[in-house]
Design an enzyme around this catalytic site. Sequence first.
Site, PDB file in Angstrom:
ATOM      1  N   LYS A 144       0.892  -1.462   0.069  1.00 25.49           N
ATOM      2  CA  LYS A 144       0.179   0.614   0.028  1.00 25.49           C
ATOM      3  C   LYS A 144       1.229   1.051   0.071  1.00 25.49           C
ATOM      4  CE  LYS A 144      -3.636  -2.438   2.404  1.00 25.49           C
ATOM      5  NZ  LYS A 144      -4.833  -2.654   3.709  1.00 25.49           N
ATOM      6  N   THR A 145       1.839   1.889  -1.087  1.00 23.44           N
ATOM      7  CA  THR A 145       2.273   2.315  -1.669  1.00 23.44           C
ATOM      8  C   THR A 145       2.140   3.613  -2.234  1.00 23.44           C
ATOM      9  OG1 THR A 145       3.604   1.062  -3.268  1.00 23.44           O
ATOM     10  CG2 THR A 145       4.389   0.767  -0.327  1.00 23.44           C
TER      11      THR A 145
END
Length: 297
Positions: A144-145
Amino acid sequence: MTSNNNFESLLAVGWKQTISQWLAEDTPSFDYGGFVVGVDEHVAILFGKATGTLAGVPFFNEVFKQLDCRVEWGFKEGDEIIVTPEKRRVEVARVYGQVRNLLLGERTALNIIARASGIATRARKLRALKDEHGWHGVIAGTRKTTPGFRLVEKYAMIIGGVDTHRVDLSSMIMLKDNHVWATGSITNAVAKARLVGGFALKVEVECRSEAEADEAIAAGADIIMLDNFDGKTIAPAAASLKQRWHGKKNFLIEGSGGLTEDNVTEYFCPDVDVLSFGSLSQSVPHIDFSLKVNVPK
């Protein structure tokens, strides 16, 4: 934790091109502010204005290297910057170059180091909690970047002393609910993953119950993710799975979903091997820095 390592050597060929793209994005046509200030040589001081872990030094350096500037650091990558009510800002580095170029790189460099340091700071806090409680497992990030910024964010996790988890879709095969639904079963999904992944890639399966975990283990998954189990339910579930499959299958158990700094200690138990945090790269407070041109008195 980081002082004896040169983490810049981790960065693959091509990362400097990304810096060039960010600089080009910020000044796509005319540098109006640069025209105003001119090309006299000046020094700008990087001030840390909040307590945190310094991260992102190679990226900061490269921004100014591409603008023909030179950076001298008073702190090393991974050092703690301590701000107090008596000392509200700390000199962290000095940047030397033409004033136009100092200001061309200012915002790009600050954005990078503020976010990287924020992630490293949270990572170090989580690592400290793990060490204080003597937990044997691994604290990890997730995928989740921020698009286009993943390299910096994953790098910052390492500086903070935690695991990056998989860096991208090609790093490990993670089978989640959509993969299972699309193939009909966990068993089918694992078989198809093994067909193309071979021996070199681990297969992880997201499971919502012990029954799903049993199917994944029987199918040959390397890592079982117990998704959205809370601190009270993950320990008995992990213990049950490890006991039931002892001597038959080798696998790791990962806890994920809903983990925070405030509740992580509830998940520290002998049979959980990995705890992954989306919050390591989402909703992370940035560490405040400023870059001020030092005007001679």
